[in-house]
Write a protein that holds these residues in place. Structure first.
Motif, PDB file in Angstrom:
ATOM      1  N   UNK A  19     -12.427  71.997 -27.860  1.00  0.00           N
ATOM      2  CA  UNK A  19     -11.757  70.752 -27.470  1.00  0.00           C
ATOM      3  C   UNK A  19     -10.446  71.037 -26.745  1.00  0.00           C
ATOM      4  N   UNK A  20      -9.694  72.005 -27.273  1.00  0.00           N
ATOM      5  CA  UNK A  20      -8.415  72.358 -26.647  1.00  0.00           C
ATOM      6  C   UNK A  20      -8.628  72.907 -25.240  1.00  0.00           C
ATOM      7  N   UNK A  21      -9.721  73.655 -25.090  1.00  0.00           N
ATOM      8  CA  UNK A  21     -10.056  74.219 -23.773  1.00  0.00           C
ATOM      9  C   UNK A  21     -10.243  73.102 -22.761  1.00  0.00           C
ATOM     10  N   UNK A  22     -11.005  72.076 -23.126  1.00  0.00           N
ATOM     11  CA  UNK A  22     -11.273  71.004 -22.161  1.00  0.00           C
ATOM     12  C   UNK A  22     -10.086  70.073 -21.966  1.00  0.00           C
ATOM     13  N   UNK A  23      -9.221  69.996 -22.964  1.00  0.00           N
ATOM     14  CA  UNK A  23      -7.968  69.258 -22.743  1.00  0.00           C
ATOM     15  C   UNK A  23      -7.170  69.964 -21.652  1.00  0.00           C
ATOM     16  N   UNK A  24      -7.107  71.304 -21.748  1.00  0.00           N
ATOM     17  CA  UNK A  24      -6.364  72.073 -20.750  1.00  0.00           C
ATOM     18  C   UNK A  24      -7.039  71.977 -19.377  1.00  0.00           C
ATOM     19  N   UNK A  25      -8.362  72.002 -19.363  1.00  0.00           N
ATOM     20  CA  UNK A  25      -9.112  71.859 -18.109  1.00  0.00           C
ATOM     21  C   UNK A  25      -8.774  70.520 -17.450  1.00  0.00           C
ATOM     22  N   UNK A  32      -6.154  68.493 -17.965  1.00  0.00           N
ATOM     23  CA  UNK A  32      -4.744  68.429 -17.541  1.00  0.00           C
ATOM     24  C   UNK A  32      -4.538  69.208 -16.245  1.00  0.00           C
ATOM     25  N   UNK A  33      -5.120  70.414 -16.184  1.00  0.00           N
ATOM     26  CA  UNK A  33      -4.956  71.256 -14.990  1.00  0.00           C
ATOM     27  C   UNK A  33      -5.542  70.593 -13.751  1.00  0.00           C
ATOM     28  N   UNK A  34      -6.736  70.025 -13.889  1.00  0.00           N
ATOM     29  CA  UNK A  34      -7.379  69.345 -12.750  1.00  0.00           C
ATOM     30  C   UNK A  34      -6.594  68.107 -12.351  1.00  0.00           C
ATOM     31  N   UNK A  35      -6.200  67.310 -13.354  1.00  0.00           N
ATOM     32  CA  UNK A  35      -5.458  66.065 -13.075  1.00  0.00           C
ATOM     33  C   UNK A  35      -4.129  66.343 -12.379  1.00  0.00           C
ATOM     34  N   UNK A  36      -3.497  67.468 -12.721  1.00  0.00           N
ATOM     35  CA  UNK A  36      -2.205  67.820 -12.114  1.00  0.00           C
ATOM     36  C   UNK A  36      -2.379  68.504 -10.762  1.00  0.00           C
ATOM     37  N   UNK A  37      -3.629  68.653 -10.330  1.00  0.00           N
ATOM     38  CA  UNK A  37      -3.889  69.253  -9.014  1.00  0.00           C
ATOM     39  C   UNK A  37      -3.662  70.748  -8.971  1.00  0.00           C
ATOM     40  N   UNK A  38      -3.712  71.412 -10.144  1.00  0.00           N
ATOM     41  CA  UNK A  38      -3.444  72.851 -10.185  1.00  0.00           C
ATOM     42  C   UNK A  38      -4.719  73.689 -10.233  1.00  0.00           C
ATOM     43  N   UNK A  39      -5.870  73.028 -10.180  1.00  0.00           N
ATOM     44  CA  UNK A  39      -7.124  73.790 -10.193  1.00  0.00           C
ATOM     45  C   UNK A  39      -7.380  74.341  -8.799  1.00  0.00           C
ATOM     46  N   UNK A  40      -7.549  75.662  -8.723  1.00  0.00           N
ATOM     47  CA  UNK A  40      -7.796  76.317  -7.443  1.00  0.00           C
ATOM     48  C   UNK A  40      -9.303  76.420  -7.243  1.00  0.00           C
ATOM     49  N   UNK A  41      -9.835  75.550  -6.439  1.00  0.00           N
ATOM     50  CA  UNK A  41     -11.284  75.458  -6.288  1.00  0.00           C
ATOM     51  C   UNK A  41     -11.851  76.631  -5.494  1.00  0.00           C
ATOM     52  N   UNK A  42     -12.543  77.495  -6.223  1.00  0.00           N
ATOM     53  CA  UNK A  42     -13.170  78.652  -5.576  1.00  0.00           C
ATOM     54  C   UNK A  42     -14.647  78.724  -5.922  1.00  0.00           C
ATOM     55  N   UNK A  43     -15.178  77.617  -6.432  1.00  0.00           N
ATOM     56  CA  UNK A  43     -16.586  77.608  -6.820  1.00  0.00           C
ATOM     57  C   UNK A  43     -16.857  78.443  -8.055  1.00  0.00           C
ATOM     58  N   UNK A  44     -15.805  78.719  -8.834  1.00  0.00           N
ATOM     59  CA  UNK A  44     -15.966  79.549 -10.029  1.00  0.00           C
ATOM     60  C   UNK A  44     -15.459  78.793 -11.251  1.00  0.00           C
ATOM     61  N   UNK A  45     -15.998  77.628 -11.464  1.00  0.00           N
ATOM     62  CA  UNK A  45     -15.545  76.769 -12.551  1.00  0.00           C
ATOM     63  C   UNK A  45     -15.774  77.411 -13.919  1.00  0.00           C
ATOM     64  N   UNK A  52     -13.959  79.804 -19.074  1.00  0.00           N
ATOM     65  CA  UNK A  52     -14.099  80.863 -20.084  1.00  0.00           C
ATOM     66  C   UNK A  52     -12.795  81.635 -20.251  1.00  0.00           C
ATOM     67  N   UNK A  53     -12.058  81.815 -19.159  1.00  0.00           N
ATOM     68  CA  UNK A  53     -10.755  82.505 -19.252  1.00  0.00           C
ATOM     69  C   UNK A  53      -9.766  81.666 -20.059  1.00  0.00           C
ATOM     70  N   UNK A  54      -9.783  80.346 -19.837  1.00  0.00           N
ATOM     71  CA  UNK A  54      -8.923  79.445 -20.625  1.00  0.00           C
ATOM     72  C   UNK A  54      -9.312  79.524 -22.101  1.00  0.00           C
ATOM     73  N   UNK A  55     -10.622  79.490 -22.378  1.00  0.00           N
ATOM     74  CA  UNK A  55     -11.110  79.564 -23.764  1.00  0.00           C
ATOM     75  C   UNK A  55     -10.689  80.874 -24.415  1.00  0.00           C
ATOM     76  N   UNK A  56     -10.789  81.956 -23.666  1.00  0.00           N
ATOM     77  CA  UNK A  56     -10.402  83.275 -24.191  1.00  0.00           C
ATOM     78  C   UNK A  56      -8.912  83.292 -24.543  1.00  0.00           C
TER      79      UNK A  56
END
Length: 197
Positions: free
Chosen positions: A51-57, A59-72, A77-81
């Protein structure tokens, strides 16, 4: 919409389509949850980290900080780790690397992993510690870095380090002491935790 690629779903989600995120979560839920569970071996903890992983996902997407490289998936998994590491660290008692001498003029830097059976938790933290430590080693003066590397990675005694570096044992010990003092300063400056009890 279920046939869309991850990057397309993220684009839809950014543009306000909340169902796009649900599809992404459904698509990768089993892989991500299994990955987390394989590290923690506890369903309650795995649920929390998931749950915490997807909260971070989100927040990151909503804040426009997701760097779209086709490697979602690798990104999630890196966030989860990282969150799993944080979970283990928060439950551990920490001690600071010591630059004081111990028995037989040995230093206590390598006592940070408790002896006993290895487990997934300790292995993950140890792996992270060594990664962090390796980065800091490169910032040390060459002579101090050499002593630490011989001691840490090759398990040399101080007598062997002295012979290898062609200095006295006292000089080798002195370099180790200053290396640890400098490491402690860097750890404090960067607000890092490198040791566990």
């Amino acid at each position: 919409m279920k046939s869309l690629k991850d990057s397309q779903l993220i684009h839809h989600y950014i543009n306000g389509n909340e169902s796009a995120l649900s599809i992404l979560i459904d698509r990768h839920q089993q892989r991500i949850y299994s990955f987390i569970y394989s590290k923690v071996f506890d369903h309650a903890v795995a649920d929390d980290v998931f749950q915490e992983t997807f909260v971070k996902v989100i927040v990151t997407i909503k804040e426009g900080r997701y760097n779209e490289e086709g490697k979602f998936l690798p990104w999630v998994l890196r966030i989860a780790y990282n969150l799993t590491i944080d979970h283990f660290r928060s439950k551990s008692k920490f001690k600071v690397i010591s630059e004081n001498q111990g028995k037989d003029d040995e230093f206590s830097i390598f006592d940070f992993i408790q002896s006993g059976e290895d487990n997934a938790e300790m292995n993950m933290i140890q792996e992270q510690i060594f990664d962090d430590l390796k980065k800091l080693l490169h910032l040390l003066p060459a002579e101090q870095k050499e002593v630490l590397e011989l001691r840490l990675y090759k398990n040399y005694s101080f007598k062997e380090i002295a012979e290898e570096t062609d200095v006295s044992i006292n000089t080798a010990l002195g370099r180790m002491r200053y290396a640890l003092i400098n490491l402690r300063k860097m750890i404090e400056e960067k607000n890092m935790i490198l040791t566990i009890k």
